[in-house]
Design an enzyme around this catalytic site. Structure first.
Site, mmCIF file in Angstrom:
data_model
loop_
_atom_site.group_PDB
_atom_site.id
_atom_site.type_symbol
_atom_site.label_atom_id
_atom_site.label_comp_id
_atom_site.label_asym_id
_atom_site.label_seq_id
_atom_site.Cartn_x
_atom_site.Cartn_y
_atom_site.Cartn_z
ATOM 1 N N CYS A 59 0.945 -1.213 0.100
ATOM 2 C CA CYS A 59 0.049 0.156 -0.009
ATOM 3 C C CYS A 59 0.882 1.441 0.015
ATOM 4 C CB CYS A 59 -0.945 -0.105 1.245
ATOM 5 S SG CYS A 59 -1.960 1.340 1.263
ATOM 6 N N THR A 79 -0.459 -0.823 -6.136
ATOM 7 C CA THR A 79 -0.884 0.260 -6.885
ATOM 8 C C THR A 79 0.470 1.044 -7.139
ATOM 9 O OG1 THR A 79 -1.742 1.273 -4.938
ATOM 10 C CG2 THR A 79 -3.170 0.208 -6.591
ATOM 11 N N CYS A 131 5.612 8.927 -39.660
ATOM 12 C CA CYS A 131 6.790 8.426 -40.348
ATOM 13 C C CYS A 131 7.786 9.883 -40.689
ATOM 14 C CB CYS A 131 6.713 7.800 -41.570
ATOM 15 S SG CYS A 131 8.227 7.070 -42.172
ATOM 16 N N CYS A 147 -1.898 3.279 -37.502
ATOM 17 C CA CYS A 147 -2.903 3.024 -38.311
ATOM 18 C C CYS A 147 -4.242 2.651 -37.898
ATOM 19 C CB CYS A 147 -2.394 2.045 -39.322
ATOM 20 S SG CYS A 147 -3.767 1.437 -40.721
#
Length: 446
Positions: free
Chosen positions: A135, A201, A355, A397
């Site tokens: 924790c 976490t 690119c 893409c």
């Protein structure tokens, strides 16, 4: 039909899907409801000296219409009495004897306190314990949680205290808020732990309100760090899981691992198990979608196992671990280039922009005259001789399988960086000095 049953350090469970120690596992009502929906086990929300929580407790990252990509919390351990929790744990175990009921515990750093809570909890009939050494907020400021998990000596010491009195399996929960998670994992091994779980976490501040200048979450105008969970942490969790599961000392000890961190689908769960997890724990996804998500998890994993020919989960646990390697062992002669399927291309030109602006300027826009439309836009075309195979274009893409990374023959030798450097004595000497330093720095956990 695939068999999803697991044996986790002697803890039997009808499937590998467990509730993590968190708000969804805070009461008998919740845990029993989860079991009725199909969850195989639950790690009870951490019990110890009752706390007083604050509000607000949660902050989230929402991204482009997707809610709770990441969830930050500053909630502490159970705010209910130990007596109430123990009574309900015993009730759940009586009603669901074939499900895994593990109890997360955290108390002050005193031998008597740890041994007392373990003894009291064992009387409930629970299947095991999870020691909360992870924790990162609230409790750590009180010398508990990650304050102990970040120090291997403390991890080892408290584990030894618990193992002196525990008669059921003991899982040590590791914190990711550390330079190298392998060190406390080895310390848990040295302390005699039965199993490991990770990750807890990650320390984080979720954001700042640009109008009020207040932090998120906001507690009366103030805020601070909390623990980040949810899909955003999954890549970090997978990396740390693989680091621990690949460690020689952990492997020699034969400790099973319960994987935690951003698991939301059956695919996520399979990835964790391929990298060495025997069970998986889920929290944020349940807080977002409810207990019923486990139905899709069970069906999805079962169908995938049938397709792959796996009879039990043991057939694929850790199957991807041998593929974990170091950069120095990668083949420098392996070469890929990008290829665009113009039948699928929607001419958005994101690949060209990415690119040209951020990679290696090897995509051109050309008039390929693929249609008879006189207003046809230009199409992206890869100059393969200049493509370095970075895969950025395929990543941006928006159309699945439109841009593929294809392996091609390379004029570079098939050799690794380590092989290239082994004949350079000054490099070898430097590596040897670094290895000696690491061994000296870690002497306390060996």
């Amino acid at each position: 039909m695939a068999n999803l049953q697991i044996d986790f350090a002697g803890i039997k469970s009808p499937n590998p899907f467990w509730l993590a120690s968190a708000p969804p596992a805070n009461s008998a009502y919740q845990v029993q409801k989860a079991f009725e929906q199909g969850w195989g086990g639950a790690v009870w929300k951490t019990i110890g000296a009752p706390v007083l929580n604050v509000c607000n407790r949660y902050g989230t990252i929402d991204y482009k219409g997707t809610k709770i990509v990441g969830l930050n919390n500053i909630e502490l351990i159970s705010d209910r009495s130990i007596e109430t929790n123990l009574k309900e744990i015993a009730e759940v175990k009586r009603n669901f004897p074939n499900h895994a009921v593990i109890v997360s515990v955290m108390v002050e750093s005193e031998k008597k306190a740890w041994q007392e809570i373990v003894k009291r909890t064992e009387d409930t009939g629970c299947d095991g314990f999870e020691l909360n050494f992870g924790c990162p907020h609230g409790m750590s400021e009180r010398g508990m949680g990650s304050a102990m998990g970040q120090v291997p000596e403390y991890t080892c010491m408290v584990t030894e205290w618990v193992m002196e009195v525990a008669t059921r399996p003991v899982i040590v929960k590791l914190t990711p808020n550390i330079t190298d998670i392998v060190h406390p994992a080895r310390a848990a091994v040295k302390g005699g732990a039965t199993a490991l779980s990770l990750i807890n976490t990650i320390n984080s501040i979720m954001g700042v309100d640009l109008d009020s200048f207040e932090l998120k979450p906001n507690v009366g105008g103030k805020g601070g760090h909390g623990g980040l969970a949810g899909p955003a942490v999954k890549p970090i969790a997978l990396h740390l899981l693989s680091a621990v599961a690949s460690d020689r000392e952990v492997q020699e000890a034969g400790l099973p691992i319960s994987g935690i961190g951003g698991i939301e689908t059956w695919q996520d769960a399979v990835e964790f198990m391929l990298l060495g997890a025997t069970s998986v724990q889920v929290c944020t996804a349940v807080m977002h979608w409810g207990f019923r998500i486990v139905e899709d998890m069970i069906d999805g994993m079962s169908n995938w196992m049938d397709e792959k020919g796996f009879k039990t989960v043991d057939d694929f646990i850790g199957k991807s671990l041998p593929r974990i390697s170091h950069f120095g062992d990668f083949d420098l002669g392996f070469q890929t280039v990008a290829r665009v399927d113009h039948d699928k291309c929607i001419q958005c030109n994101l690949c060209y922009i990415a690119c040209n602006d951020a990679a290696h300027q090897c995509i051109d826009l050309k008039d390929l005259k693929l249609t008879s439309d006189p207003s046809e836009r230009f199409w992206p075309v890869v100059r393969e001789d200049d493509c370095v195979g970075c895969a950025l274009c395929s990543s941006v893409c928006p159309v699945d399988d439109c841009i593929s990374m294809v392996e091609v023959e390379s004029d570079r030798p098939h050799i690794t960086w380590n092989e290239l450097m082994k004949n350079r004595p000054e490099v070898v000497a430097q590596w040897d000095r670094m290895e000696e330093y690491r061994e000296e720095a870690n002497i306390h956990i060996h």
